[in-house]
Scaffold this active site. Structure first.
Site, PDB file in Angstrom:
ATOM      1  N   GLU A  88      66.308 -17.535 -30.354  1.00 13.37           N
ATOM      2  CA  GLU A  88      65.842 -17.743 -31.889  1.00 13.37           C
ATOM      3  C   GLU A  88      67.319 -18.388 -32.360  1.00 13.37           C
ATOM      4  O   GLU A  88      68.475 -17.999 -31.750  1.00 13.37           O
ATOM      5  CB  GLU A  88      65.478 -16.621 -32.324  1.00 13.37           C
ATOM      6  CG  GLU A  88      65.250 -16.791 -33.746  1.00 13.37           C
ATOM      7  CD  GLU A  88      64.208 -17.752 -33.994  1.00 13.37           C
ATOM      8  OE1 GLU A  88      64.259 -18.887 -34.002  1.00 13.37           O
ATOM      9  OE2 GLU A  88      63.127 -17.237 -34.604  1.00 13.37           O
ATOM     10  N   ASP A  89      67.130 -19.172 -33.416  1.00 22.30           N
ATOM     11  CA  ASP A  89      68.452 -19.849 -34.042  1.00 22.30           C
ATOM     12  C   ASP A  89      68.852 -18.777 -35.114  1.00 22.30           C
ATOM     13  O   ASP A  89      70.001 -18.401 -34.976  1.00 22.30           O
ATOM     14  CB  ASP A  89      68.017 -20.812 -34.552  1.00 22.30           C
ATOM     15  CG  ASP A  89      66.754 -20.987 -35.618  1.00 22.30           C
ATOM     16  OD1 ASP A  89      66.089 -19.899 -35.752  1.00 22.30           O
ATOM     17  OD2 ASP A  89      66.503 -22.087 -36.450  1.00 22.30           O
ATOM     18  N   ASP A  92      66.189 -14.041 -40.212  1.00 19.96           N
ATOM     19  CA  ASP A  92      66.263 -13.977 -41.680  1.00 19.96           C
ATOM     20  C   ASP A  92      65.922 -12.607 -42.041  1.00 19.96           C
ATOM     21  O   ASP A  92      66.805 -11.481 -42.012  1.00 19.96           O
ATOM     22  CB  ASP A  92      65.522 -14.995 -42.535  1.00 19.96           C
ATOM     23  CG  ASP A  92      66.140 -16.438 -42.583  1.00 19.96           C
ATOM     24  OD1 ASP A  92      67.413 -16.533 -42.946  1.00 19.96           O
ATOM     25  OD2 ASP A  92      65.366 -17.180 -41.904  1.00 19.96           O
ATOM     26  N   PHE A 141      71.237 -20.029 -47.570  1.00 25.83           N
ATOM     27  CA  PHE A 141      70.608 -21.024 -46.647  1.00 25.83           C
ATOM     28  C   PHE A 141      71.507 -21.752 -45.743  1.00 25.83           C
ATOM     29  O   PHE A 141      72.158 -22.662 -46.117  1.00 25.83           O
ATOM     30  CB  PHE A 141      69.476 -21.830 -47.441  1.00 25.83           C
ATOM     31  CG  PHE A 141      68.400 -22.157 -46.660  1.00 25.83           C
ATOM     32  CD1 PHE A 141      67.220 -21.403 -46.756  1.00 25.83           C
ATOM     33  CD2 PHE A 141      68.440 -23.385 -45.862  1.00 25.83           C
ATOM     34  CE1 PHE A 141      65.883 -21.932 -46.280  1.00 25.83           C
ATOM     35  CE2 PHE A 141      67.243 -23.707 -45.318  1.00 25.83           C
ATOM     36  CZ  PHE A 141      65.920 -22.766 -45.386  1.00 25.83           C
ATOM     37  N   ARG A 154      69.116 -30.599 -39.240  1.00 25.66           N
ATOM     38  CA  ARG A 154      69.112 -30.136 -37.773  1.00 25.66           C
ATOM     39  C   ARG A 154      70.288 -30.541 -36.704  1.00 25.66           C
ATOM     40  O   ARG A 154      70.562 -29.840 -36.026  1.00 25.66           O
ATOM     41  CB  ARG A 154      67.813 -30.158 -37.264  1.00 25.66           C
ATOM     42  CG  ARG A 154      67.451 -29.631 -36.191  1.00 25.66           C
ATOM     43  CD  ARG A 154      66.013 -29.869 -35.587  1.00 25.66           C
ATOM     44  NE  ARG A 154      64.857 -29.641 -36.640  1.00 25.66           N
ATOM     45  CZ  ARG A 154      64.406 -28.395 -36.921  1.00 25.66           C
ATOM     46  NH1 ARG A 154      64.889 -27.364 -36.456  1.00 25.66           N
ATOM     47  NH2 ARG A 154      63.163 -28.451 -37.924  1.00 25.66           N
TER      48      ARG A 154
END
Length: 172
Positions: A88-89, A92, A141, A154
């Protein structure tokens, strides 16, 4: 690094299924798998690595929707009895990964672990922490290195923070 940690923690794995969480995880996954393959070869470990892809969507603009939309999920019954590493990047709140893990465990894999490039330090966290972690980041963010804001940023080769002006400008 993560590759050495993983290699030493799963010494009996002959075949590993890497589940790359798209879209954001593709850059980290690519680099991680390359590093893992080099590690496997250098240590003469007999392990094959197979990469598959899944999409999980839980954001609209900067807000988590609270729901996890699974896109492109086919028949995962072939994961039964397999060792799985989810890549996963960013994590959160942890809710998306918690739901994904619950879904994958329905297929009775041998093991399921997660490697995430980033973990956000936030009061909204459900407490989930991946087994393998690159860095923790503040509750802002994040964009770049595969991570987007409404499909923008991205492609950045680095990780950054989008400011309020950028959030307004690129909102949908």
């Amino acid at each position: 690094g993560i590759n050495a940690e993983y290699g030493s923690s799963v010494p009996n794995t002959k075949s590993l299924v890497v589940l790359c969480v798209l879209k954001g995880g593709y850059k980290f996954c690519s680099e991680l798998v390359d590093a893992m393959e080099k590690y496997v070869c250098s240590c003469e470990i007999n392990m094959s690595i197979k990469v598959e892809f899944i999409r999980l969507k839980s954001y609209h603009n900067v807000s988590s929707t609270g729901e996890v939309e699974v896109i492109g999920l086919g028949d995962l019954s072939h994961l039964t009895g397999k060792d799985i590493l989810i890549v996963e990047d960013i994590i959160d709140t942890g809710r998306t990964m918690t739901k994904a893990l619950k879904l994958l465990k329905e297929y009775n894999p041998k093991s399921v672990q997660c490697a995430s490039l980033l973990l956000k330090r936030t009061d909204k966290s459900c407490g989930y922490v991946p087994e393998y972690l690159g860095f923790t980041v503040e509750d802002r963010f994040i964009v770049g290195f595969g991570i987007d804001y409404n499909e923008f940023f991205r492609d950045l080769p680095h990780i950054g923070i989008i400011n309020e002006e950028g959030i307004k400008h690129f909102a949908v």
